[in-house]
Design an enzyme around this catalytic site. Structure first.
Site, PDB file in Angstrom:
ATOM      1  N   GLU A 114       4.587   3.048  14.646  1.00 17.95           N
ATOM      2  CA  GLU A 114       3.737   2.426  15.673  1.00 17.95           C
ATOM      3  C   GLU A 114       4.641   1.723  16.681  1.00 17.95           C
ATOM      4  OE1 GLU A 114       1.575  -0.492  13.394  1.00 17.95           O
ATOM      5  OE2 GLU A 114       1.379   0.988  11.802  1.00 17.95           O
ATOM      6  N   LYS A 116       5.905  -1.474  18.671  1.00 21.59           N
ATOM      7  CA  LYS A 116       5.876  -2.901  18.355  1.00 21.59           C
ATOM      8  C   LYS A 116       5.387  -3.617  19.604  1.00 21.59           C
ATOM      9  CE  LYS A 116       8.507  -6.585  16.201  1.00 21.59           C
ATOM     10  NZ  LYS A 116       8.165  -7.663  17.125  1.00 21.59           N
ATOM     11  N   ASP A 118       4.270  -6.395  22.147  1.00 22.57           N
ATOM     12  CA  ASP A 118       4.826  -7.723  22.371  1.00 22.57           C
ATOM     13  C   ASP A 118       3.697  -8.677  22.735  1.00 22.57           C
ATOM     14  OD1 ASP A 118       6.769  -9.552  22.414  1.00 22.57           O
ATOM     15  OD2 ASP A 118       7.720  -8.876  24.272  1.00 22.57           O
ATOM     16  N   TYR A 226      -3.015  -3.286  13.339  1.00 23.73           N
ATOM     17  CA  TYR A 226      -1.895  -2.591  12.704  1.00 23.73           C
ATOM     18  C   TYR A 226      -1.814  -2.765  11.195  1.00 23.73           C
ATOM     19  CZ  TYR A 226       0.437  -7.104  13.693  1.00 23.73           C
ATOM     20  OH  TYR A 226       0.764  -8.424  13.797  1.00 23.73           O
ATOM     21  N   LYS A 315      14.282  -2.456  16.959  1.00 22.34           N
ATOM     22  CA  LYS A 315      14.111  -3.124  18.255  1.00 22.34           C
ATOM     23  C   LYS A 315      14.822  -2.369  19.379  1.00 22.34           C
ATOM     24  CE  LYS A 315      12.665  -6.992  18.612  1.00 22.34           C
ATOM     25  NZ  LYS A 315      12.933  -8.320  18.062  1.00 22.34           N
ATOM     26  N   CYS A 409      30.677  -9.799  59.413  1.00 24.35           N
ATOM     27  CA  CYS A 409      30.667  -8.798  58.342  1.00 24.35           C
ATOM     28  C   CYS A 409      31.913  -8.970  57.457  1.00 24.35           C
ATOM     29  CB  CYS A 409      30.648  -7.407  58.958  1.00 24.35           C
ATOM     30  SG  CYS A 409      30.863  -6.098  57.736  1.00 24.35           S
ATOM     31  N   CYS A 412      34.116  -5.571  58.234  1.00 21.42           N
ATOM     32  CA  CYS A 412      34.719  -5.200  59.524  1.00 21.42           C
ATOM     33  C   CYS A 412      34.757  -6.363  60.512  1.00 21.42           C
ATOM     34  CB  CYS A 412      33.970  -4.020  60.135  1.00 21.42           C
ATOM     35  SG  CYS A 412      32.333  -4.455  60.738  1.00 21.42           S
ATOM     36  N   CYS A 427      25.037  -6.028  59.689  1.00 23.98           N
ATOM     37  CA  CYS A 427      26.311  -5.970  60.380  1.00 23.98           C
ATOM     38  C   CYS A 427      26.100  -5.101  61.616  1.00 23.98           C
ATOM     39  CB  CYS A 427      27.356  -5.338  59.459  1.00 23.98           C
ATOM     40  SG  CYS A 427      28.748  -4.602  60.327  1.00 23.98           S
ATOM     41  N   CYS A 433      32.244   0.143  61.100  1.00 20.81           N
ATOM     42  CA  CYS A 433      32.358  -0.593  59.840  1.00 20.81           C
ATOM     43  C   CYS A 433      32.591   0.405  58.696  1.00 20.81           C
ATOM     44  CB  CYS A 433      31.071  -1.380  59.598  1.00 20.81           C
ATOM     45  SG  CYS A 433      31.035  -2.206  58.003  1.00 20.81           S
TER      46      CYS A 433
HETATM   47  S1  IVH Z   1       3.355  -5.186  11.001  1.00 24.28           S
HETATM   48  C1  IVH Z   1       3.879  -6.743   7.080  1.00 24.28           C
HETATM   49  N1  IVH Z   1       3.084  -3.716  13.147  1.00 24.28           N
HETATM   50  O1  IVH Z   1       5.778  -8.159  15.124  1.00 24.28           O
HETATM   51  C2  IVH Z   1       3.901  -6.286   8.442  1.00 24.28           C
HETATM   52  N2  IVH Z   1       3.751  -5.986  13.410  1.00 24.28           N
HETATM   53  O2  IVH Z   1       8.228  -9.211  13.954  1.00 24.28           O
HETATM   54  C3  IVH Z   1       3.600  -7.317   9.430  1.00 24.28           C
HETATM   55  N3  IVH Z   1       4.027  -6.670  15.734  1.00 24.28           N
HETATM   56  O3  IVH Z   1       4.295 -10.876  13.483  1.00 24.28           O
HETATM   57  C4  IVH Z   1       3.586  -6.905  10.821  1.00 24.28           C
HETATM   58  N4  IVH Z   1       3.473  -4.762  16.632  1.00 24.28           N
HETATM   59  O4  IVH Z   1       3.138  -9.946  15.578  1.00 24.28           O
HETATM   60  C5  IVH Z   1       3.405  -4.926  12.657  1.00 24.28           C
HETATM   61  N5  IVH Z   1       2.740  -2.327  14.970  1.00 24.28           N
HETATM   62  C6  IVH Z   1       3.072  -3.520  14.474  1.00 24.28           C
HETATM   63  C7  IVH Z   1       3.408  -4.607  15.309  1.00 24.28           C
HETATM   64  C8  IVH Z   1       3.752  -5.822  14.732  1.00 24.28           C
HETATM   65  C9  IVH Z   1       3.844  -6.008  16.873  1.00 24.28           C
HETATM   66  C10 IVH Z   1       4.485  -8.079  15.647  1.00 24.28           C
HETATM   67  C11 IVH Z   1       3.638  -8.935  14.761  1.00 24.28           C
HETATM   68  C12 IVH Z   1       4.566  -9.535  13.732  1.00 24.28           C
HETATM   69  C13 IVH Z   1       5.891  -9.356  14.399  1.00 24.28           C
HETATM   70  C14 IVH Z   1       6.987  -9.239  13.358  1.00 24.28           C
END
Ligand code: IVH
Length: 676
Positions: A114, A116, A118, A226, A315, A409, A412, A427, A433
């Site tokens: 999945e 991640k 933010d 998730y 990451k 400049c 030049c 310039c 130049c």
């Molecule tokens: S799983 C046991 N899945 O990342 C698993 N976390 O660094 C717990 N996060 O606190 C988290 N996308 O806020 C999971 N697809 C994803 C995620 C995700 C973002 C965040 C979440 C967690 C943090 C951990």
């Protein structure tokens, strides 16, 4: 029908439409129909207040502001994730899993993958299908009760859809703010003179920690699930990815990029895929998450301190880093624009080492109040040039000086001018130049212009520094013997370069016009001018009024074009270029109904190996098509070369005709276009 039944029916209809709209992104009815049903329900509830329930869609925003948040202890701790930063970390993670499971025969672990997201982690508790509590993660053991706020988020169901859900079910996921909502929110904040949010994650966090749910309701928040926490009175699937699909059926938004892969190879390929997609996604992600898909394996693996052994976050390299400014210098561009640049102590950000960041213009320097010696936050996202986000003034050393704009400049020594209504200072040296000369030559030789193979930036800089060429026309007089005197230039390379310069003489009028580097005349304008005037003399003789008739050309551009052709030294260079043999085939002006693709929108994707992107685009434009960057229902055809990804998939999903490059060449041939 009883009033109760009527209310129930309206709630079901509204929940269904809400799900189609927010979760599936596929509304069944127009907004007006939804509003009508909503108003109908509101009216009945107003007449029968005792029948209002907390899961009614009219109750998303309700109640009065809180005095503070109450604490919630999580029945099951909300874990965090270990991080991996490279392929080696990923291999190590996979190896540990195989070792721990004591299943050496298991060479390929299956992983759910999945993005991640933010944002902010939340826990949502459902009892008998009704949302009873929403909480933040807090420290993992105790969070804050944000029920009233999460209720305002349309992608969070107040009541679960379908059936078969457990009596008590805790759904976990991320609340985030899409990029578009974030910029709209910040724009509004700036208009009101308020402080903008630093990034979408802070904006999401700030929006959730509001005591007044009406404020949260006005913020563009979404949620993606998730994982699950507490599950009582029911069973879920035995694979993580299947559980997420179950959650989708019960009304949660599931990230469409969820996938299942085998082993480290599969994980790394997914990581690459998302790295490429990252900038085009409508929300921010800071990596990808891999989870052992099999729940029995997850259980066997367990967790250490605060993170499960069965999951990891791979990451992306950080997009923001702290460094210091060594100096602030001024660079001179092709059109003489004098641009302030921050020279930095090198810093690894967004996957590359950055040692320079543009400061755009003096207004920006003043806005940031950036000075030599300052600690600054640098951001590099995608392929965008590195930016200075802000100065960390707390870390400013003593005795720094404000930057002042140069009056001459730096290359030049000619005077620098800043017109009243322009942000940029220039310039006035023109081709006298050396900096402008170098940039003009780089532009002339570039791929979309004269496309001179092998004549790169470094080489051009050497040619100018050694006084071998002063304008593009002199390129055609270069001799092998002159070139071999340059650093790292053998006789073979020199000969190849002279040949490539020779070959490039045969060109197309739009390329030639673009190559001249007239201010504000980009590729599209050059093409429009070529198609309109068909030959160079006519264009050179055109008045401003005549120029404005060309689509794409406004008053300012017309002035720049006229101004360019009014300068004697430009005319001399053009004459010399033509004398050196630069030529193109005459363009016959087509009448618009002759153009087979007028009114059509095409999209190019993947690698085009037979002709390259820019030629393909030029051919399509010449046939009257518009060439768009993304696929939508309005797209008429997609040309997909090897490596095509999401655009091709979307075209297939939307049933839009596609062709590969060979079919495209065949199509062009049918239209009388011969591909070189
Ligand atoms: S799983 C046991 N899945 O990342 C698993 N976390 O660094 C717990 N996060 O606190 C988290 N996308 O806020 C999971 N697809 C994803 C995620 C995700 C973002 C965040 C979440 C967690 C943090 C951990």
């Amino acid at each position: 029908m009883s009033t109760e039944q009527q209310i129930l029916q309206l709630k079901e209809q509204l929940n269904h439409h809400n799900y189609r709209y927010y979760v599936l992104d596929d509304p069944e009815v127009p907004d007006a129909e939804y509003d009508r049903l909503f108003q109908q329900l509101k009216k009945i509830e107003l007449e029968n207040p005792s029948l209002i329930t907390s899961d009614s869609p009219t109750q998303r925003v309700g109640g009065s502001p809180l005095d503070g948040f109450t604490q919630v202890s999580h029945e099951m701790p909300m874990l965090s994730l270990d991080n991996a930063f490279d392929a080696e970390d990923m291999a190590e993670f996979n190896r540990r899993i195989i070792d721990r499971l004591k299943r050496p025969e298991l060479s390929e672990v299956q992983y759910a993958c999945e993005p991640k997201l933010d944002g902010i982690a939340v826990s949502l508790l459902y009892e008998h299908g009704v949302l009873v509590r929403g909480a933040t993660r807090g420290d993992g053991a105790t969070g804050e009760d944000i029920t009233l706020n999460v209720r305002t988020i349309p992608t969070i169901p107040l009541r679960l859809a379908g059936e078969g859900y457990p009596e008590r079910l805790e759904v976990r996921g991320e609340i985030y703010m899409p990029k578009s909502g974030f910029s709209a929110l910040n724009k509004r904040a700036e208009q009101r003179g308020e402080k903008p949010f630093v990034n979408p994650r802070n904006a999401a966090a700030g929006s959730l920690r509001q005591l007044d749910p009406r404020v949260t309701a006005a913020r563009p928040l979404e949620m993606c699930s998730y994982s699950v926490g507490v599950v009582e009175g029911g069973r879920l699937a035995d694979k993580h990815a299947d559980i997420l699909r179950q959650l989708k059926a019960w009304g949660f938004k599931l990230n469409p990029l969820l996938d299942e892969v085998s082993g480290v190879e599969g994980c790394l390929a997914y990581y690459e895929r998302l790295t490429a997609l990252r900038d085009s996604l409508p929300y921010e992600i800071d990596g990808v998450v891999f989870k052992v898909n099999d729940l029995a394996f997850q259980q066997a693996l367990g967790f250490v301190s605060r993170a499960p052994r069965w999951a990891i976050a791979h990451k992306f390299p950080a997009q923001e880093e702290l460094t210091t400014v060594k100096a602030i210098e001024f660079q001179v561009g092709r059109t003489g624009a004098v641009t302030p640049v921050a020279r930095l102590n090198p810093v690894f950000v967004g996957g590359v080492t950055v040692s320079n960041a543009t400061l755009h213009n003096m207004d920006e320097v003043e806005r940031l109040d950036v000075r030599a010696g300052d600690a600054v936050i640098i951001r590099r996202a995608g392929d965008v040039i590195p930016q200075v986000v802000r100065v960390v003034t707390e870390k400013r050393p003593e005795n720094t000086c404000k930057v002042s704009a140069p009056t001459t400049c730096p290359i030049c020594d000619s005077a620098v001018e800043r017109l009243e209504d322009e942000a940029v200072a220039r310039c006035t040296g023109g081709l006298y130049c050396a900096a402008q000369r170098k940039e003009a030559l780089k532009h002339y030789a570039s791929r979309k212009a004269m496309d001179i193979d092998g004549l790169g930036d470094k080489l051009i800089e050497m040619l100018v520094d050694q006084d071998l060429i002063h304008n593009p026309a002199e390129l055609y007089a270069l001799k092998v013997e002159q070139l071999t005197k340059l650093e790292r230039m053998g006789p073979k390379s020199a000969e190849n370069l002279v040949n490539a310069i020779g070959v490039s003489k045969k060109t197309q009028l739009p390329r030639f016009l673009y190559a001249l580097g007239i201010r504000e005349v980009g590729e599209a304008t050059a093409r429009a001018l070529a198609l309109h005037f068909c030959d160079l003399e006519k264009l050179m003789a055109a008045s401003e009024e005549e120029l404005i008739e060309v689509s794409d050309v406004g008053g300012i551009v017309a002035k720049h074009i006229k101004g360019f052709f009014a300068q004697a030294h430009n005319l001399e260079v053009i004459e010399a270029l033509l004398a050196a043999g630069v030529s193109w085939d005459r363009i016959e002006q087509p009448s618009s109904d002759e153009l087979v693709l007028s009114g059509k929108t095409w999209v190019l994707t993947g690698k085009l190996e037979l002709m390259g992107r820019s030629d393909a685009k030029n051919h399509l434009l010449a046939l009257g098509a518009k060439v768009a960057g993304s696929v939508s229902a309005k797209t008429d055809c997609v040309v997909a070369g090897p490596g095509a990804g999401s655009k091709l998939k979307k075209a297939v999903d939307l049933d839009i005709p596609t062709m590969d490059e060979e079919q495209f060449v065949a199509f062009l041939n049918q239209q009388g276009i011969v591909v070189k």
